[in-house]
Design a protein around this motif. Structure first.
Motif, PDB file in Angstrom:
ATOM      1  N   UNK A  51       0.806  -1.212   0.000  1.00  0.00           N
ATOM      2  CA  UNK A  51       0.000   0.000   0.000  1.00  0.00           C
ATOM      3  C   UNK A  51       0.847   1.274   0.000  1.00  0.00           C
ATOM      4  N   UNK A  52       2.145   1.151   0.236  1.00  0.00           N
ATOM      5  CA  UNK A  52       2.952   2.359   0.415  1.00  0.00           C
ATOM      6  C   UNK A  52       4.067   2.529  -0.610  1.00  0.00           C
ATOM      7  N   UNK A  53       4.450   1.469  -1.322  1.00  0.00           N
ATOM      8  CA  UNK A  53       5.566   1.598  -2.256  1.00  0.00           C
ATOM      9  C   UNK A  53       5.119   2.302  -3.533  1.00  0.00           C
ATOM     10  N   UNK A  54       6.036   3.044  -4.197  1.00  0.00           N
ATOM     11  CA  UNK A  54       5.708   3.674  -5.486  1.00  0.00           C
ATOM     12  C   UNK A  54       5.424   2.629  -6.561  1.00  0.00           C
ATOM     13  N   UNK A  55       4.630   2.997  -7.552  1.00  0.00           N
ATOM     14  CA  UNK A  55       4.276   2.095  -8.644  1.00  0.00           C
ATOM     15  C   UNK A  55       5.011   2.522  -9.913  1.00  0.00           C
ATOM     16  N   UNK A  56       5.415   1.555 -10.712  1.00  0.00           N
ATOM     17  CA  UNK A  56       6.085   1.860 -11.979  1.00  0.00           C
ATOM     18  C   UNK A  56       5.082   2.058 -13.116  1.00  0.00           C
ATOM     19  N   UNK A  57       3.856   1.602 -12.918  1.00  0.00           N
ATOM     20  CA  UNK A  57       2.793   1.744 -13.909  1.00  0.00           C
ATOM     21  C   UNK A  57       1.484   1.848 -13.143  1.00  0.00           C
ATOM     22  N   UNK A  58       0.606   2.728 -13.571  1.00  0.00           N
ATOM     23  CA  UNK A  58      -0.625   2.981 -12.824  1.00  0.00           C
ATOM     24  C   UNK A  58      -1.514   1.742 -12.716  1.00  0.00           C
ATOM     25  N   UNK A  59      -1.388   0.792 -13.675  1.00  0.00           N
ATOM     26  CA  UNK A  59      -2.217  -0.414 -13.607  1.00  0.00           C
ATOM     27  C   UNK A  59      -1.862  -1.273 -12.397  1.00  0.00           C
ATOM     28  N   UNK A  60      -0.679  -1.096 -11.824  1.00  0.00           N
ATOM     29  CA  UNK A  60      -0.300  -1.851 -10.631  1.00  0.00           C
ATOM     30  C   UNK A  60      -1.189  -1.506  -9.442  1.00  0.00           C
ATOM     31  N   UNK A  61      -1.884  -0.386  -9.532  1.00  0.00           N
ATOM     32  CA  UNK A  61      -2.795  -0.001  -8.454  1.00  0.00           C
ATOM     33  C   UNK A  61      -3.928  -1.009  -8.311  1.00  0.00           C
ATOM     34  N   UNK A  62      -4.261  -1.707  -9.400  1.00  0.00           N
ATOM     35  CA  UNK A  62      -5.285  -2.760  -9.312  1.00  0.00           C
ATOM     36  C   UNK A  62      -4.879  -3.822  -8.303  1.00  0.00           C
ATOM     37  N   UNK A  84      -0.916   4.449   5.090  1.00  0.00           N
ATOM     38  CA  UNK A  84      -2.069   3.845   4.425  1.00  0.00           C
ATOM     39  C   UNK A  84      -3.248   4.812   4.410  1.00  0.00           C
ATOM     40  N   UNK A  85      -3.507   5.460   5.548  1.00  0.00           N
ATOM     41  CA  UNK A  85      -4.609   6.401   5.620  1.00  0.00           C
ATOM     42  C   UNK A  85      -4.425   7.586   4.685  1.00  0.00           C
ATOM     43  N   UNK A  86      -3.184   7.995   4.453  1.00  0.00           N
ATOM     44  CA  UNK A  86      -2.944   9.138   3.588  1.00  0.00           C
ATOM     45  C   UNK A  86      -2.997   8.761   2.110  1.00  0.00           C
ATOM     46  N   UNK A 204      -2.581   7.916  -9.150  1.00  0.00           N
ATOM     47  CA  UNK A 204      -1.665   8.874  -9.782  1.00  0.00           C
ATOM     48  C   UNK A 204      -0.570   9.301  -8.807  1.00  0.00           C
ATOM     49  N   UNK A 205      -0.951   9.533  -7.553  1.00  0.00           N
ATOM     50  CA  UNK A 205       0.034   9.915  -6.541  1.00  0.00           C
ATOM     51  C   UNK A 205       1.070   8.825  -6.337  1.00  0.00           C
ATOM     52  N   UNK A 206       0.658   7.583  -6.533  1.00  0.00           N
ATOM     53  CA  UNK A 206       1.552   6.451  -6.319  1.00  0.00           C
ATOM     54  C   UNK A 206       2.444   6.170  -7.519  1.00  0.00           C
ATOM     55  N   UNK A 207       2.257   6.920  -8.620  1.00  0.00           N
ATOM     56  CA  UNK A 207       3.017   6.696  -9.854  1.00  0.00           C
ATOM     57  C   UNK A 207       3.839   7.956 -10.143  1.00  0.00           C
ATOM     58  N   UNK A 208       4.908   8.194  -9.379  1.00  0.00           N
ATOM     59  CA  UNK A 208       5.583   9.499  -9.386  1.00  0.00           C
ATOM     60  C   UNK A 208       6.353   9.840 -10.656  1.00  0.00           C
ATOM     61  N   UNK A 233      -5.035  18.780  -3.220  1.00  0.00           N
ATOM     62  CA  UNK A 233      -4.830  18.737  -1.768  1.00  0.00           C
ATOM     63  C   UNK A 233      -3.436  18.242  -1.420  1.00  0.00           C
ATOM     64  N   UNK A 234      -2.873  17.391  -2.276  1.00  0.00           N
ATOM     65  CA  UNK A 234      -1.550  16.821  -2.044  1.00  0.00           C
ATOM     66  C   UNK A 234      -0.447  17.622  -2.730  1.00  0.00           C
ATOM     67  N   UNK A 235      -0.817  18.751  -3.330  1.00  0.00           N
ATOM     68  CA  UNK A 235       0.173  19.578  -4.006  1.00  0.00           C
ATOM     69  C   UNK A 235       0.710  18.964  -5.277  1.00  0.00           C
ATOM     70  N   UNK A 236      -0.021  17.996  -5.845  1.00  0.00           N
ATOM     71  CA  UNK A 236       0.428  17.319  -7.062  1.00  0.00           C
ATOM     72  C   UNK A 236      -0.016  18.106  -8.289  1.00  0.00           C
ATOM     73  N   UNK A 237       0.897  18.296  -9.244  1.00  0.00           N
ATOM     74  CA  UNK A 237       0.583  19.031 -10.469  1.00  0.00           C
ATOM     75  C   UNK A 237       1.139  18.258 -11.664  1.00  0.00           C
ATOM     76  N   UNK A 238       0.742  16.987 -11.791  1.00  0.00           N
ATOM     77  CA  UNK A 238       1.261  16.145 -12.866  1.00  0.00           C
ATOM     78  C   UNK A 238       0.231  15.860 -13.942  1.00  0.00           C
TER      79      UNK A 238
END
Length: 336
Positions: A51-62, A84-86, A204-208, A233-238
């Motif tokens: 739940x916390x590691x970065x993803x290399x591809x957004x489909x890994x979120x599945x 996890x909560x964040x 998206x946040x998990x796919x930096x 809210x997370x300051x993300x602009x990607x």
């Protein structure tokens, strides 16, 4: 050695750091005793690192949201702490309400992804030709995705029933019942679109290492709106650009703050494509909201903002079902 006490931002209960060396997850603090271990190390949440590691591809979120889903959803909300909560910023009850959520890759390309999101009565469709058929030349280098989600099965059941009743008798009380059923289901669908949007933002946040373009129709545009608000809210602009077609989300003056916040998540523009000929959107959205909110996809967005662009498509989009097939034409207009 005593551990410092903290308060969880999510559930407001007291927490403290897990005693496992180098673990930064939080354990529960109690009235009489404190837990030594976080939810991962005491076995409550299997493989929290997923739940916390970065993803290399957004489909890994599945894999993230479906791994040990039964065990995860059985965990009381108050035990979800720390990262996890964040990273999954929504109550478990909301997560249960969403009947289906999956990000599907359509084609490979560069590390810029365009994600298409379907809407009213088509959100779970797997055919993406109506999106991609006329837009390949504009996104040929991008990796293409489709967000499969289900607003609610009740809406699909209620609408044909109400329409069939209308042919029987306009005075039939069954029409009123079916109409009320549609309104209730539509409200649930709008809520589920918000949940799906927040999940999309989490992905998206998990796919930096990626940037994204988002394109949504109807309730799918609502999904994108709430994804943008959450990302801001997370300051993300990607997000490069967001294309909203017949958006089933409020666009009046009282919604200005939400749109201003959503604009903070994009580098380019939010293109709100609206049509005053979209009577389906006008009737369903305004009717379900007792005429107190006007949809952005019918009459535009009230907010005047350099990154929020209203695109009047009334001259060539004459029905709610035509939006996606006109997407290529819309982009051509925007380029001239």
């Amino acid at each position: 050695m005593a551990r410092s006490l903290y308060q969880c931002d999510h559930c407001k209960n007291r927490t403290l750091v897990c005693i496992v060396p180098k673990c930064m997850h939080m354990a529960k603090a109690g009235e009489r005793w404190d837990d030594n271990l976080c939810a991962e190390h005491d076995g409550s949440v299997p493989n929290m690192s997923l739940w916390t590691r970065p993803l290399s591809d957004i489909v890994e979120f599945n894999d993230v949201i479906h791994a040990d889903a039964t065990n995860f959803l059985a965990i009381p909300h108050s035990t979800i702490f720390g990262k996890l909560g964040r990273l999954l910023p929504l109550p478990i009850s909301d997560f249960r309400a969403l009947e289906h959520f999956a990000i599907r890759k359509i084609s490979d390309g560069a590390q810029h992804g365009i994600t298409f999101v379907n809407g009213f009565l088509s959100e779970a469709e797997t055919d993406t030709c109506d999106w991609t058929g006329s837009t390949k030349q504009y996104f040929e280098k991008a990796t293409c995705y489709h967000l499969d989600w289900e607003a609610t099965r009740h809406l699909k059941n209620a609408l044909p029933e109400a329409l069939a009743s209308a042919f029987v008798s306009i005075a039939n009380s069954h029409i009123l019942f079916a109409g009320a059923n549609i309104a209730a289901s539509w409200h649930l669908s709008m809520k589920n679109a918000e949940v799906a949007g927040r999940l999309l933002a989490s992905a998206i946040l998990r796919t930096p290492d990626w940037s994204f373009t988002l394109a949504g129709h109807s309730l799918g545009a609502r999904v994108i709106h709430f994804a943008l608000v959450e990302l801001a809210k997370h300051g993300s602009k990607r997000i490069e650009n967001a294309y909203l077609l017949g958006a089933a989300v409020g666009g009046g003056g009282k919604d200005d703050d939400c749109w201003r916040q959503a604009a903070n998540a994009v580098r380019g523009k939010i293109f709100n494509c609206f049509s005053s000929e979209d009577s389906t959107l006008a009737m369903l959205y305004r009717g379900a909201n007792v005429m107190v909110s006007r949809p952005a996809g019918y009459s535009g967005i009230h907010l005047e903002h350099a990154q929020v662009i209203n695109v009047d498509c009334s001259d060539f989009v004459k029905a709610h079902t035509l939006w996606k097939s006109k997407f290529g034409e819309i982009i051509r207009r925007l380029e001239h």
